[in-house]
Motif scaffolding. Structure first.
Motif, mmCIF file in Angstrom:
data_model
loop_
_atom_site.group_PDB
_atom_site.id
_atom_site.type_symbol
_atom_site.label_atom_id
_atom_site.label_comp_id
_atom_site.label_asym_id
_atom_site.label_seq_id
_atom_site.Cartn_x
_atom_site.Cartn_y
_atom_site.Cartn_z
ATOM 1 N N SER A 363 41.939 102.518 2.281
ATOM 2 C CA SER A 363 41.823 101.740 1.051
ATOM 3 C C SER A 363 43.045 100.848 0.838
ATOM 4 O O SER A 363 42.920 99.682 0.432
ATOM 5 N N GLU A 364 44.230 101.402 1.100
ATOM 6 C CA GLU A 364 45.449 100.608 0.948
ATOM 7 C C GLU A 364 45.440 99.398 1.885
ATOM 8 O O GLU A 364 45.785 98.273 1.494
ATOM 9 N N ARG A 367 42.889 96.725 0.794
ATOM 10 C CA ARG A 367 43.306 95.946 -0.384
ATOM 11 C C ARG A 367 44.236 94.794 0.017
ATOM 12 O O ARG A 367 44.275 93.760 -0.653
ATOM 13 N N LYS A 368 44.983 94.983 1.090
ATOM 14 C CA LYS A 368 45.884 93.921 1.553
ATOM 15 C C LYS A 368 45.116 92.703 2.046
ATOM 16 O O LYS A 368 45.659 91.595 2.095
ATOM 17 N N GLN A 373 36.651 96.238 -0.107
ATOM 18 C CA GLN A 373 36.612 97.519 -0.808
ATOM 19 C C GLN A 373 35.936 98.563 0.083
ATOM 20 O O GLN A 373 34.891 98.294 0.696
ATOM 21 N N SER A 394 33.066 93.478 2.136
ATOM 22 C CA SER A 394 34.023 92.378 2.218
ATOM 23 C C SER A 394 33.284 91.051 2.338
ATOM 24 O O SER A 394 32.111 91.010 2.742
ATOM 25 N N HIS A 437 37.004 85.220 -3.336
ATOM 26 C CA HIS A 437 37.339 85.823 -2.040
ATOM 27 C C HIS A 437 36.651 85.108 -0.881
ATOM 28 O O HIS A 437 36.036 85.738 -0.020
#
Length: 541
Positions: A363-364, A367-368, A373, A394, A437
């Motif tokens: 998840s980290e 997020r970058k 998600q 995405s 996005h």
């Protein structure tokens, strides 16, 4: 020699008259007699419902039914038909009154369930006959001997007359006819045993004069007086002996079943036998065991318990285990937990922690990337590798290079055996103004040297391919550095024909010579195009 005891020779005519009077007077029905019958029946019924032994004993002391029984005994022994009739009518009326009152009380809607005091009076056995005989002997002896008359209350307690009638009435009200008959049979046996014993004492004491004829005539006179009572008593004794044998057999069977199951249940932590029910029909035995346990019994465990019953108790035994699940704990945590369950719980906790660490890292990293998600993370084990599949939502596909970066972090921080697969679900997010996005072109994310390399390769590939294939054009180009330091170049071309491996090899050799010696080329051909009368060409979609 007169048929009497030494005591009979010592009884004076006045003592005989006095003894007869003490027997005859209470045998005549009166208002006091019926009042005491009603009161004793009410006390006995309420005592049985309350399951109180003390109250039932109080009802025995109040009950007046024993006096007419002594009158019946004297009437039969002496041939006094008037006394026999009077005493018999008094007892019959008392019996009907006691049963009727008990039945009326038993019809009360708020009646509690029947307890042990009631059930104990519905299965008479040989012991009841012996108690009644001894009580009848003691009571009759006390009547003919004034000095020991104070023992009569004890005799009344020893021989239960009203409580069985009360139990009979309660079972009649409840419709339990077999139990009602058992209770009445207990009263009837007590009645006959007391009457027979009392008549025997009256004869032995000389209270009844037998004709001074031959020895056989005396026995004939005794038998004519008490033969019917003796016959009924013998038949009842035989029946009650069978009842006693059945009760003892059932208790031994229950004890044996309970012992076997309790011993086998000791093997399971925290399991204990709570309730046992069984039914036996012929040679077959069906057992239902209610077991309090921290975990339900599996069919194999039930089969093991049933096997023990078949081996020890009955080869035709069948077992049903009703598991009542409980969770016991002390201040240190759960108790009565098996080693296997503790191991499973520990493994479940470790697995949850393992997957949680993996999910957090993925998840980290997602997020970058912006707009990505993680929706699900799952695990499979194959060839000693933990294959982690992450479903990511995405706006653009997650590239192999991005997956590799996340996988390297997972290997370093969680498990070196992890292989990561990212399944991208392409989504488009929008607000009221625009799409959010949007995908960033590959070249826009490059730095100066990488961007220069990208442009050089794009120009060189376009120049080379357009010389070889008419109408071909490059649709996409991206590259990454592999583990062996090779520069992996991925090219997507729109072309009227699929590029042959030889052409791809020639193009790769050209790029190695003029662009970078590390290049390894991979080309994806998307076949299609537009043609005119003079030429074939591709259009940029």
């Amino acid at each position: 020699m007169p048929f009497s005891s030494d005591y009979a020779r010592k009884m004076s005519p006045a003592q005989k008259i006095s003894a007869r009077q003490r027997i005859i007077e209470p045998s005549r029905p009166s208002g006091s007699f019926y009042l005491l019958v009603c009161l004793s029946a009410i006390i006995a019924t309420l005592g049985l419902l309350a399951n109180s032994t003390a109250v039932v004993i109080g009802a025995m002391l109040v009950a007046p039914l024993m006096s007419p029984i002594f009158g019946i005994a004297l009437g039969l022994a002496s041939g006094d038909r008037q006394l026999l009739k009077t005493a018999l009518l008094a007892d019959i009326a008392g019996i009907i009154l006691a049963v009727a009152l008990s039945a009326l009380i038993g019809m009360i809607p708020l009646r509690p369930d029947f307890g042990s005091e009631i059930l104990a009076r519905t299965q008479p056995n040989i012991y009841d006959v012996l108690i009644a005989l001894a009580s009848g002997l003691a009571g009759a002896y006390a009547l003919v001997h004034e000095k020991i008359s104070p023992v009569l209350p004890g005799v009344a307690i020893a021989t239960a007359l009203v409580p069985p009638l009360a139990a009979c009435g309660l079972n009649v009200a409840a419709g339990n006819w077999p139990l009602a008959w058992g209770a009445f049979l207990l009263f009837l046996v007590n009645f006959i045993a007391i009457e027979f014993a009392a008549a025997s004492v009256f004869m032995l004491a000389g209270l009844v004069e037998l004709a001074h004829t031959g020895h056989n005539s005396k026995f004939k006179a005794i038998f004519s007086s008490m033969g019917v009572s003796l016959l009924i008593l013998v038949l009842a004794t035989g029946f009650m002996t069978q009842t006693l044998i059945k009760i003892v057999s059932e208790r031994q069977l229950e004890k044996q079943i309970r012992t076997v199951l309790t011993g086998q249940l000791d093997k399971y932590a925290g399991a204990r036998l709570s309730e046992l029910n069984y039914a036996q029909e012929g040679s077959e035995l069906e057992v239902i065991a209610t077991v309090i346990t921290p975990q339900g019994f599996a069919p194999k465990q039930v089969a093991d318990l049933e096997g023990s019953l078949k081996a020890i108790v009955n080869p035709q035994a069948g077992l049903i285990v009703r598991s009542v699940i409980t969770e016991d704990a002390d201040r240190n945590g759960p108790v009565f937990v098996s080693v296997q369950e503790l191991r499973q719980r520990s493994q479940a906790v470790e697995e949850a922690r393992y997957m949680n660490d993996i999910s957090l890292i993925i998840s980290e990293e997602m997020r970058k990337l912006g707009g990505a998600q993680v929706s699900n993370v799952s695990k499979e084990v194959s060839d000693d590798n933990n294959i982690i599949t992450a479903v990511v939502r995405s706006y653009q596909a997650i590239t192999p290079a991005q997956v590799q970066k996340v996988e390297q972090r997972l290997n370093a921080e969680v498990d070196s055996q992890i292989r990561l697969i990212v399944r991208t679900a392409i989504t488009k997010d929008a607000d009221s103004q625009e799409f959010l996005h949007q995908a960033v072109p590959f070249e826009d994310a490059l730095q100066e040297q990488e961007l220069d390399l990208y442009k050089r390769m794009l120009n060189e590939i376009n120049w080379y391919l357009q010389r070889q294939v008419s109408g071909i054009m490059v649709a996409d180009l991206w590259f990454k550095e592999g583990d062996d330091h090779a520069l992996q170049v991925y090219v997507t071309v729109k072309t009227p024909v699929i590029l042959a491996p030889m052409l791809v090899a020639e193009l790769q050799e050209h790029l190695v010579r003029y662009i970078d010696p590390r290049i390894v080329l991979i080309v994806e051909s998307k076949v299609g195009g537009v043609a005119t009368a003079s030429e074939l060409y591709q259009t940029d979609e």
